[in-house]
Design an enzyme around this catalytic site. Structure first.
Site, PDB file in Angstrom:
ATOM      1  N   ASN A  63      54.018  41.735  51.384  1.00 20.95           N
ATOM      2  CA  ASN A  63      52.731  40.971  51.706  1.00 20.95           C
ATOM      3  C   ASN A  63      52.551  40.923  53.659  1.00 20.95           C
ATOM      4  O   ASN A  63      52.249  40.657  54.289  1.00 20.95           O
ATOM      5  CB  ASN A  63      52.473  39.454  50.916  1.00 20.95           C
ATOM      6  CG  ASN A  63      52.663  39.676  49.715  1.00 20.95           C
ATOM      7  OD1 ASN A  63      51.929  40.907  49.676  1.00 20.95           O
ATOM      8  ND2 ASN A  63      52.460  38.796  49.253  1.00 20.95           N
ATOM      9  N   ARG A 389      39.831  52.013  44.790  1.00 22.69           N
ATOM     10  CA  ARG A 389      41.706  52.427  44.642  1.00 22.69           C
ATOM     11  C   ARG A 389      41.560  52.917  43.268  1.00 22.69           C
ATOM     12  O   ARG A 389      42.088  52.217  41.977  1.00 22.69           O
ATOM     13  CB  ARG A 389      43.106  50.475  44.963  1.00 22.69           C
ATOM     14  CG  ARG A 389      42.511  50.459  46.326  1.00 22.69           C
ATOM     15  CD  ARG A 389      43.442  48.853  46.748  1.00 22.69           C
ATOM     16  NE  ARG A 389      43.486  48.256  47.505  1.00 22.69           N
ATOM     17  CZ  ARG A 389      43.261  48.086  49.549  1.00 22.69           C
ATOM     18  NH1 ARG A 389      44.010  50.145  49.022  1.00 22.69           N
ATOM     19  NH2 ARG A 389      42.973  47.721  49.531  1.00 22.69           N
ATOM     20  N   ARG A 419      42.091  50.701  52.181  1.00 24.19           N
ATOM     21  CA  ARG A 419      43.207  50.442  53.535  1.00 24.19           C
ATOM     22  C   ARG A 419      44.685  50.964  52.896  1.00 24.19           C
ATOM     23  O   ARG A 419      45.103  50.234  51.914  1.00 24.19           O
ATOM     24  CB  ARG A 419      43.942  49.356  54.169  1.00 24.19           C
ATOM     25  CG  ARG A 419      44.362  49.651  55.393  1.00 24.19           C
ATOM     26  CD  ARG A 419      44.273  48.296  56.209  1.00 24.19           C
ATOM     27  NE  ARG A 419      42.943  47.824  56.556  1.00 24.19           N
ATOM     28  CZ  ARG A 419      42.506  47.834  57.618  1.00 24.19           C
ATOM     29  NH1 ARG A 419      42.482  48.820  58.681  1.00 24.19           N
ATOM     30  NH2 ARG A 419      41.507  47.267  58.055  1.00 24.19           N
ATOM     31  N   HIS A 449      33.093  47.874  47.172  1.00 27.04           N
ATOM     32  CA  HIS A 449      33.806  46.991  46.798  1.00 27.04           C
ATOM     33  C   HIS A 449      33.423  47.094  45.597  1.00 27.04           C
ATOM     34  O   HIS A 449      34.466  46.114  44.521  1.00 27.04           O
ATOM     35  CB  HIS A 449      34.779  46.327  47.804  1.00 27.04           C
ATOM     36  CG  HIS A 449      35.715  45.738  47.288  1.00 27.04           C
ATOM     37  ND1 HIS A 449      35.831  44.268  46.885  1.00 27.04           N
ATOM     38  CD2 HIS A 449      37.237  46.135  47.202  1.00 27.04           C
ATOM     39  CE1 HIS A 449      36.982  43.597  46.026  1.00 27.04           C
ATOM     40  NE2 HIS A 449      38.013  44.436  47.082  1.00 27.04           N
ATOM     41  N   TYR A 482      47.649  42.990  37.374  1.00 25.05           N
ATOM     42  CA  TYR A 482      46.415  41.321  38.231  1.00 25.05           C
ATOM     43  C   TYR A 482      45.453  40.558  36.572  1.00 25.05           C
ATOM     44  O   TYR A 482      45.336  41.643  35.760  1.00 25.05           O
ATOM     45  CB  TYR A 482      45.739  43.109  38.892  1.00 25.05           C
ATOM     46  CG  TYR A 482      45.521  43.383  40.343  1.00 25.05           C
ATOM     47  CD1 TYR A 482      47.793  43.313  40.343  1.00 25.05           C
ATOM     48  CD2 TYR A 482      45.532  44.039  40.878  1.00 25.05           C
ATOM     49  CE1 TYR A 482      48.618  43.381  41.233  1.00 25.05           C
ATOM     50  CE2 TYR A 482      46.368  44.561  42.453  1.00 25.05           C
ATOM     51  CZ  TYR A 482      47.351  44.110  42.378  1.00 25.05           C
ATOM     52  OH  TYR A 482      48.046  44.766  43.777  1.00 25.05           O
ATOM     53  N   ARG A 578      43.741  31.790  45.106  1.00 26.08           N
ATOM     54  CA  ARG A 578      44.736  32.144  45.120  1.00 26.08           C
ATOM     55  C   ARG A 578      45.315  31.862  46.468  1.00 26.08           C
ATOM     56  O   ARG A 578      46.554  31.775  46.450  1.00 26.08           O
ATOM     57  CB  ARG A 578      44.720  33.866  44.505  1.00 26.08           C
ATOM     58  CG  ARG A 578      46.236  34.412  44.539  1.00 26.08           C
ATOM     59  CD  ARG A 578      46.486  36.158  44.168  1.00 26.08           C
ATOM     60  NE  ARG A 578      45.875  36.335  45.282  1.00 26.08           N
ATOM     61  CZ  ARG A 578      45.848  37.363  45.477  1.00 26.08           C
ATOM     62  NH1 ARG A 578      44.680  38.221  44.748  1.00 26.08           N
ATOM     63  NH2 ARG A 578      44.431  37.906  46.636  1.00 26.08           N
ATOM     64  N   HIS A 606      43.801  37.656  40.535  1.00 24.63           N
ATOM     65  CA  HIS A 606      42.461  38.475  41.044  1.00 24.63           C
ATOM     66  C   HIS A 606      41.209  38.431  40.605  1.00 24.63           C
ATOM     67  O   HIS A 606      40.377  39.024  41.138  1.00 24.63           O
ATOM     68  CB  HIS A 606      42.896  40.672  40.418  1.00 24.63           C
ATOM     69  CG  HIS A 606      42.548  40.823  41.809  1.00 24.63           C
ATOM     70  ND1 HIS A 606      41.350  41.924  41.020  1.00 24.63           N
ATOM     71  CD2 HIS A 606      42.533  41.060  42.889  1.00 24.63           C
ATOM     72  CE1 HIS A 606      40.978  42.737  42.371  1.00 24.63           C
ATOM     73  NE2 HIS A 606      41.999  42.450  42.933  1.00 24.63           N
TER      74      HIS A 606
END
Length: 695
Positions: A63, A389, A419, A449, A482, A578, A606
């Site tokens: 992270n 993703r 990314r 997204h 997630y 979160r 998530h």
């Protein structure tokens, strides 16, 4: 965990001279670092199984790597511009934010060192030993000597840094051994790159989990690679470089292949500016000073670590510990949804009622089956899907390829600017194009997204919509790690809006609003602000009211101000955030009725859900967080939850998380995040409740 900085200034003092109020807001970057500190807290929590604690230390490290590559890289670019304006949430310029980041980072390194030392010490009873060559016996040294000579040494290229050659480029994320050398009265430096293709660790023969990290092996043998010179003071160094570059940073020429621009960005990224230098070894400042100045860094950007600089090797140790089940979380396999009949076609079931899947507690299999059945269903005319993703091996995308081969019209909107997933998305996009799918790359300047899938069927000459709206990616791997919502519905109004949105995206058009779905960049923020304002009006009228929000991040200034105004009006506001939360609760007269919570546990929280009303009567789920980039510069979708049973289930899930006394932290104005104390043992773990299938 409260992360303090000696540079912190009085918010009230700054508020007098800034065009925005910072009395109830905080820095986005320091808030993120508070989140990562909560991840590190899990590495120190003795209630967490020991190997799982080790994994949390590794997650913390990765992270922090990404934070420096993306956020610190972006701030560094901004700080170098002539106009470095104060940030609206903290009143600091980019340069001032970087100073605070560096200071907090040093504290986090110390905490990680303590956590890793404790974990490794406790693992020794299970045969764990992270070794150096000097700690081996004669037989083991002989084995390692042979291994080094045969497997590693042929791939090493020592370099002398004596000024006779240009200073070599240090690749971001790679390991280097920096060796101090003496030849007579002359002193110089030797540099030894550790090839990226080598395995992360070297396991010793025999029992136990006994190994050496490859960079440590190279460090131990480095003196022998500079013959004729006395070697001392070897250090392992690693440079972090900015990754803050996107395909849209360069002009896209008319008719140019956008995929080629993405490939170009992937080649440019490793050579961007340095933002951090990490060192494992003794502090030799004259040597280090030469290195960080060469990289264009300040000494505050240099961090020493006793723990390994990269901890990806931790994941490779799982099998070695497999005989000690107490080191791991209890095994868990996502269960089949009780809403789904495995014997009946998915389309028929969705036409009867909405189906909500709650990942990872329920399997993604029903949605996968929906795509696979649709690929073969004669009544299906088209399938449209957004991809941000994807898994490297994706049965979901394979189903789309099969549908195209079967003559269905398949449109896939691929986001090539996700990314660090650009290469995988490129490969999948080309694979689907080959299968006959229409691949669209979205509108210039707006990342897509949204998590949206539309299946159009034709029955009795009429179009029939099956729509899936999610909070997480179409990725089987993350669906098992997630927590996310996945709603499948035959609601015709939702389907009509989804069809219109896909048509707009295919045409490169963004910014429209739709009757039922909320879509950014035009539709989500105004709708949410209106809902927040409506609750404030209820409070002023003495009516029952409330706001409950679950998201990953809250940074958007307009939304923060709206929530503050609702709080001042007396609306109870409960936020489950979160990660980053720039809104500070508990400020007298401003945010007293706001409570901010964060859950960090076995699964990554998530899901996004937005509920309004004292009993959470109005509900939305979808892809968007409350960040300016999501609300103003991305294509996002929120969907109203119109089915009563589905809405009640989401309300129960949110209520359970708000009662968590095991993994929930609460944000306090002065103390930062503190664990919510359980009223009594054993406490309530919301993730445990969901794993048991109680909600």
């Amino acid at each position: 965990m409260k992360l303090k900085s000696k540079h912190m200034r009085s918010s009230k003092k700054k508020a007098k001279r800034l065009p925005f109020d910072v009395s109830y807001t905080q820095s986005r970057e320091l808030s993120w670092m508070q989140f990562n500190a909560r991840v590190l807290h899990e590495a120190s929590d003795e209630r967490v199984p020991l190997y799982e604690r080790f994994k949390f230390a590794a997650i913390f490290s990765s992270n922090l790597d990404e934070f420096y590559m993306v956020r610190a890289g972006s701030l560094a670019d901004t700080a170098q511009r002539q106009e470095d304006a104060p940030d609206s949430t903290c009143g600091w310029t980019a340069a001032e934010q970087l100073e605070r980041i560096w200071e907090v980072t040093e504290t986090l390194y110390d905490l990680r060192d303590e956590a890793v030392k404790d974990i490794e010490g406790r693992l020794e009873r299970y045969g764990f030993q992270r070794l150096r060559r000097r700690s081996l016996n004669d037989a083991e040294r002989a084995w390692l000597d042979a291994y080094f000579t045969e497997q590693i040494r042929p791939r090493l290229t020592p370099q002398i840094l004596d000024g006779s050659q240009p200073y070599p480029h240090l690749e971001g994320g790679a390991f280097y051994i920096l060796q101090r050398l003496e030849e007579g009265e002359n002193q110089t430096l030797g540099l030894l790159p550790v090839p990226a293709g080598l395995p992360a660790l070297v396991r010793l023969p025999g029992e136990g989990v006994r190994f050496l990290l490859t960079e440590q092996v190279v460090r131990d043998y480095a003196p022998s690679l500079f013959p004729g010179r006395a070697a001392a003071g070897a250090m392992i160094v690693r440079v972090t470089r900015s990754a803050d570059i996107s395909p849209d940073d360069g002009a896209r020429a008319a008719g140019a292949d956008y995929r080629e621009r993405v490939r170009q960005v992937l080649q440019e990224r490793p050579r961007l500016g340095a933002v951090r230098l990490e060192i494992q070894g003794k502090r030799k400042m004259p040597v280090v000073r030469q290195l960080y100045k060469q990289l264009g860094l300040q000494k505050e950007q240099v961090f020493w670590s006793k723990a390994p600089l990269a901890m990806g090797y931790v994941w490779q140790l799982a099998e070695a510990f497999s005989g000690s089940r107490e080191l791991f979380d209890p095994p868990f396999t996502p269960r089949a949804s009780a809403q789904v009949d495995p014997q009946r076609p998915m389309a028929a079931q969705i036409l009867e009622r909405d189906i909500l899947l709650h990942f990872p507690y329920e399997s993604i299999e029903p949605f996968q089956r929906l795509l696979e059945e649709s690929a073969r269903d004669p009544s299906v005319r088209s399938i449209s899907l957004t991809v941000y993703r994807a898994a490297k091996r994706s049965a979901l995308l394979q189903a789309l390829a099969e549908a195209a081969r079967n003559g269905k019209r398949v449109t896939v909107l691929f986001e090539l600017r996700a990314r660090f997933d650009e290469q995988n998305n490129l490969e999948w996009a080309e694979r689907l194009e080959t299968a006959g799918c229409t691949v669209v790359y979205g509108a210039k300047g707006y990342k897509c997204h949204a998590k949206l899938c539309l299946i159009v069927r034709e029955t009795d000459g009429a179009a029939q919509y099956l729509t899936q709206i999610g909070t997480g990616n179409y990725n089987e791997k993350t669906a098992a790690m997630y927590t996310d919502f996945s709603l499948m519905t035959a609601d015709p109004a939702i389907g009509a809006d989804a069809a219109a949105l896909f048509r707009d995206l295919a045409a490169g058009a963004v910014g429209r609003t739709y009757p039922t779905l909320l879509a950014a960049p035009a539709g989500i923020k105004p709708a949410l602000l209106a809902q927040i304002a409506a609750e404030a009006e209820k409070a002023r009228a003495g009516q029952p009211c409330g706001i409950t929000i679950k998201c990953n991040s809250l940074t958007d200034r307009e939304t923060i101000d709206a929530l503050q105004q609702a709080s001042a009006a007396g609306v109870p506001v409960r936020l489950l955030v979160r990660g980053i939360c720039c809104l500070v609760p508990g400020v007298e007269g401003l945010t007293e009725s706001i409570h901010v919570y964060s859950i960090v546990g076995r699964f990554l929280e998530h899901a996004r859900a937005y509920a309004f009303g004292a009993e959470m009567e109005t509900l939305y789920i979808g892809s968007s967080d409350l960040m300016t980039r999501n609300l103003d510069r991305r294509v996002e979708v929120l969907c109203p939850v119109r089915d009563a049973r589905t809405a009640e289930r989401i309300r129960l899930i949110l209520s359970c998380q708000l009662e968590d006394t095991v993994k929930r932290h609460e944000l306090y104005r002065k103390k930062g995040y503190l664990p919510v104390p359980p009223p009594g043992l054993p406490g309530l773990s919301s993730q445990g409740v969901f794993m048991d299938g109680a909600v």
